[in-house]
Design a protein around this motif. Structure first.
Motif, PDB file in Angstrom:
ATOM      1  N   GLU A 165      -2.095  25.044  -0.297  1.00 47.56           N
ATOM      2  CA  GLU A 165      -3.510  25.201   0.037  1.00 47.56           C
ATOM      3  C   GLU A 165      -3.766  24.459   1.343  1.00 47.56           C
ATOM      4  O   GLU A 165      -3.333  23.321   1.518  1.00 47.56           O
ATOM      5  N   TRP A 166      -4.453  25.115   2.268  1.00 48.99           N
ATOM      6  CA  TRP A 166      -4.718  24.509   3.571  1.00 48.99           C
ATOM      7  C   TRP A 166      -5.628  23.304   3.393  1.00 48.99           C
ATOM      8  O   TRP A 166      -6.624  23.357   2.689  1.00 48.99           O
ATOM      9  N   GLN A 167      -5.293  22.210   4.062  1.00 50.13           N
ATOM     10  CA  GLN A 167      -6.059  20.969   3.977  1.00 50.13           C
ATOM     11  C   GLN A 167      -6.974  20.827   5.191  1.00 50.13           C
ATOM     12  O   GLN A 167      -6.558  21.091   6.324  1.00 50.13           O
ATOM     13  N   GLY A 168      -8.183  20.380   4.965  1.00 49.74           N
ATOM     14  CA  GLY A 168      -9.148  20.193   6.044  1.00 49.74           C
ATOM     15  C   GLY A 168      -8.676  19.223   7.118  1.00 49.74           C
ATOM     16  O   GLY A 168      -9.060  19.338   8.277  1.00 49.74           O
ATOM     17  N   ALA A 169      -7.823  18.277   6.759  1.00 49.42           N
ATOM     18  CA  ALA A 169      -7.306  17.304   7.730  1.00 49.42           C
ATOM     19  C   ALA A 169      -6.452  17.975   8.806  1.00 49.42           C
ATOM     20  O   ALA A 169      -6.240  17.399   9.872  1.00 49.42           O
ATOM     21  N   TRP A 170      -5.966  19.188   8.530  1.00 51.82           N
ATOM     22  CA  TRP A 170      -5.145  19.921   9.500  1.00 51.82           C
ATOM     23  C   TRP A 170      -6.003  20.745  10.450  1.00 51.82           C
ATOM     24  O   TRP A 170      -5.476  21.436  11.315  1.00 51.82           O
ATOM     25  N   GLY A 171      -7.310  20.692  10.278  1.00 59.11           N
ATOM     26  CA  GLY A 171      -8.206  21.498  11.099  1.00 59.11           C
ATOM     27  C   GLY A 171      -8.374  22.866  10.479  1.00 59.11           C
ATOM     28  O   GLY A 171      -7.997  23.094   9.329  1.00 59.11           O
ATOM     29  N   PRO A 172      -8.960  23.799  11.229  1.00 59.76           N
ATOM     30  CA  PRO A 172      -9.153  25.157  10.706  1.00 59.76           C
ATOM     31  C   PRO A 172      -7.813  25.822  10.380  1.00 59.76           C
ATOM     32  O   PRO A 172      -6.807  25.560  11.033  1.00 59.76           O
ATOM     33  N   ALA A 173      -7.821  26.668   9.372  1.00 63.17           N
ATOM     34  CA  ALA A 173      -6.616  27.394   8.956  1.00 63.17           C
ATOM     35  C   ALA A 173      -6.164  28.357  10.058  1.00 63.17           C
ATOM     36  O   ALA A 173      -6.947  28.716  10.945  1.00 63.17           O
ATOM     37  N   PRO A 174      -4.908  28.797  10.007  1.00 66.83           N
ATOM     38  CA  PRO A 174      -4.379  29.699  11.036  1.00 66.83           C
ATOM     39  C   PRO A 174      -5.167  31.001  11.197  1.00 66.83           C
ATOM     40  O   PRO A 174      -5.138  31.604  12.267  1.00 66.83           O
ATOM     41  N   GLY A 230     -10.200  28.149  16.224  1.00 69.07           N
ATOM     42  CA  GLY A 230     -10.050  26.724  16.470  1.00 69.07           C
ATOM     43  C   GLY A 230      -8.878  26.074  15.765  1.00 69.07           C
ATOM     44  O   GLY A 230      -8.784  24.846  15.730  1.00 69.07           O
ATOM     45  N   CYS A 231      -7.967  26.871  15.229  1.00 71.29           N
ATOM     46  CA  CYS A 231      -6.794  26.328  14.544  1.00 71.29           C
ATOM     47  C   CYS A 231      -6.052  25.369  15.487  1.00 71.29           C
ATOM     48  O   CYS A 231      -5.888  25.655  16.670  1.00 71.29           O
ATOM     49  N   LEU A 232      -5.610  24.238  14.954  1.00 68.58           N
ATOM     50  CA  LEU A 232      -4.940  23.210  15.757  1.00 68.58           C
ATOM     51  C   LEU A 232      -3.425  23.389  15.836  1.00 68.58           C
ATOM     52  O   LEU A 232      -2.764  22.720  16.624  1.00 68.58           O
ATOM     53  N   CYS A 233      -2.890  24.283  15.033  1.00 67.09           N
ATOM     54  CA  CYS A 233      -1.449  24.532  15.033  1.00 67.09           C
ATOM     55  C   CYS A 233      -1.029  25.091  16.392  1.00 67.09           C
ATOM     56  O   CYS A 233      -1.735  25.937  16.957  1.00 67.09           O
TER      57      CYS A 233
END
Length: 66
Positions: free
Chosen positions: A34-43, A47-50
């Motif tokens: 499950e995507w975590q908010g600490a990683w920023g927006p999901a892919p 605005g995804c940070l990946c």
């Protein structure tokens, strides 16, 4: 004489971060994480940070034409 650093610390940290992002995105894409908010927006969100290169590798975004 002091031993010199033979590799770039910044380069190693960058490589480690890419490996971490790659593992996170792969697991998320397969539904194992499950995507975590600490990683920023999901892919799949703006605005995804990946790093974009990983999103391209995973087929989540289209590579830009040169």
């Amino acid at each position: 004489m002091a031993k010199r650093n033979s590799g770039s610390v910044r380069r190693r940290k960058s490589s480690d971060l890419r490996k971490q992002w790659r593992a996170i995105v792969e697991a998320w894409k397969q539904g194992h994480l499950e995507w975590q908010g600490a990683w920023g927006p999901a892919p799949n969100e703006p605005g995804c940070l990946c790093p974009r290169v990983i999103l391209v590798e995973q087929g989540l975004v289209v590579a830009e034409a040169a």
